[in-house]
Design a protein around this motif. Structure first.
Motif, PDB file in Angstrom:
ATOM      1  N   GLU A 161       0.970  -1.133   0.103  1.00  0.00           N
ATOM      2  CA  GLU A 161      -0.076  -0.174   0.053  1.00  0.00           C
ATOM      3  C   GLU A 161       0.603   1.150   0.122  1.00  0.00           C
ATOM      4  OE1 GLU A 161      -3.039   0.133  -0.264  1.00  0.00           O
ATOM      5  OE2 GLU A 161      -4.011  -1.643   0.474  1.00  0.00           O
ATOM      6  N   PRO A 162       1.923   1.186  -0.980  1.00  0.00           N
ATOM      7  CA  PRO A 162       2.672   2.504  -0.850  1.00  0.00           C
ATOM      8  C   PRO A 162       1.903   3.838  -1.338  1.00  0.00           C
ATOM      9  CG  PRO A 162       3.171   1.392  -2.950  1.00  0.00           C
ATOM     10  CD  PRO A 162       2.194   0.402  -2.152  1.00  0.00           C
ATOM     11  N   THR A 163       0.702   4.018  -1.809  1.00  0.00           N
ATOM     12  CA  THR A 163       0.411   5.126  -2.089  1.00  0.00           C
ATOM     13  C   THR A 163      -0.963   5.458  -1.434  1.00  0.00           C
ATOM     14  OG1 THR A 163      -1.134   3.797  -3.921  1.00  0.00           O
ATOM     15  CG2 THR A 163       1.071   4.859  -4.661  1.00  0.00           C
ATOM     16  N   SER A 164      -1.493   4.573  -0.400  1.00  0.00           N
ATOM     17  CA  SER A 164      -2.786   4.649   0.060  1.00  0.00           C
ATOM     18  C   SER A 164      -3.028   6.140   0.763  1.00  0.00           C
ATOM     19  CB  SER A 164      -3.066   3.760   1.093  1.00  0.00           C
ATOM     20  OG  SER A 164      -2.106   3.570   2.031  1.00  0.00           O
ATOM     21  N   SER A 165      -2.013   6.669   1.255  1.00  0.00           N
ATOM     22  CA  SER A 165      -2.199   8.098   2.129  1.00  0.00           C
ATOM     23  C   SER A 165      -1.753   9.215   1.206  1.00  0.00           C
ATOM     24  CB  SER A 165      -1.391   7.841   3.316  1.00  0.00           C
ATOM     25  OG  SER A 165      -0.247   7.709   3.076  1.00  0.00           O
ATOM     26  N   LEU A 166      -1.406   9.089  -0.164  1.00  0.00           N
ATOM     27  CA  LEU A 166      -0.864   9.953  -0.961  1.00  0.00           C
ATOM     28  C   LEU A 166      -2.019  10.578  -1.924  1.00  0.00           C
ATOM     29  CD1 LEU A 166       2.494   8.397  -1.769  1.00  0.00           C
ATOM     30  CD2 LEU A 166       1.947  10.014  -0.063  1.00  0.00           C
ATOM     31  N   ASP A 167      -1.784  12.066  -1.919  1.00  0.00           N
ATOM     32  CA  ASP A 167      -2.605  12.795  -2.917  1.00  0.00           C
ATOM     33  C   ASP A 167      -2.297  12.105  -4.344  1.00  0.00           C
ATOM     34  OD1 ASP A 167      -0.296  14.212  -4.130  1.00  0.00           O
ATOM     35  OD2 ASP A 167      -0.721  15.665  -2.519  1.00  0.00           O
TER      36      ASP A 167
END
Ligand SMILES: Nc1ncnc2c1ncn2[C@@H]1O[C@H](COP(=O)(O)OP(=O)(O)OP(=O)(O)O)[C@@H](O)[C@H]1O
Length: 214
Positions: A161-167
């Protein structure tokens, strides 16, 4: 590149996860998908050798992962497998450069500040090399964890989940970095995700159908 066969994992005696077999080729990019609780993180941890399955085998880069133990397992992982976890897990008392020196040390590799400089430059983070983790933004810390994952030129890069918290902008940046860095190492890349933005970009999918309980 890796071959998983007959993998099962028991968290408790009533709770066995059973995984389909999976074979990949060196340099492929893969998505690991499945609903919440289907076992993506558990599978990534087993592929990294962080957890041993209750049953089954994993051949990674020609090595039978689960017969290694102790420092041999740590060194194999350090040399061959780059991990990007949901949270960066950098050591707070160390600077960015010291965290990366530790990554080389744990793999049994000689200290190579030139390689650290090279990777930090590629990721646009050279000016942060003397910073401590609390002085980094979330996106910068995420990029440091990518730097750490590719530092030792691994054959396999695993990202949870490397992008889950990114815009959107940072999501695409992280995907670009993972893809270009994996290509530069000729590594196989596996990204576990729910993120629809990631699913559009990668063609090979390994899907965990439902919670595989037996
Ligand atoms: N430490 C644990 N003890 C007991 N059961 C666990 C433990 N960790 C995970 N599980 C169970 O194992 C199953 C798989 O969990 P896992 O975290 O691998 O799923 P996931 O697909 O990565 O989920 P998510 O998408 O929500 O992150 C779930 O049913 C979960 O409840």
């Amino acid at each position: 590149m890796f071959q998983l066969t007959g993998i099962r994992y028991n968290y408790t005696s009533e709770h066995t996860l059973s995984f389909p077999d999976w074979t990949t080729t060196q340099g492929d990019n893969w998505l690991l998908t499945g609903i919440s609780g289907s076992g993506k993180t558990t599978l990534l941890h087993m592929l990294a050798g962080l957890r041993k399955p209750t049953q089954g085998t994993a051949i990674v880069a020609g090595t039978n992962l689960y017969i290694l133990s102790g420092s041999k397992a740590d060194q194999f992982r350090g040399k061959n497998i780059g991990l990007v976890l949901q949270k960066p897990h950098l050591l707070s008392v160390l600077t960015v450069e010291e965290n990366l020196l530790l990554t080389q040390y744990m793999a049994g590799l000689p200290q190579n500040k030139q390689r650290i400089k090279e990777v930090l430059t590629i990721l646009g983070l050279l000016d942060k090399r003397n910073s401590r983790p609390h002085q980094l933004s979330q996106g910068q810390a995420q990029r440091i964890s990518i730097a750490r994952a590719v530092l030792n030129r691994p054959k396999l890069i695993l990202a949870d989940e490397p992008t889950s918290s990114l815009d959107d902008v940072n999501c695409m940046r992280v995907l670009d970095l993972l893809e270009t860095q994996a290509a530069a190492c000729a590594a196989t890349l596996v990204i576990a995700t729910h993120d629809a933005r990631v699913k559009k970009r990668i063609t090979n999918h390994f899907h965990l159908d439902s919670v595989q309980m037996v």
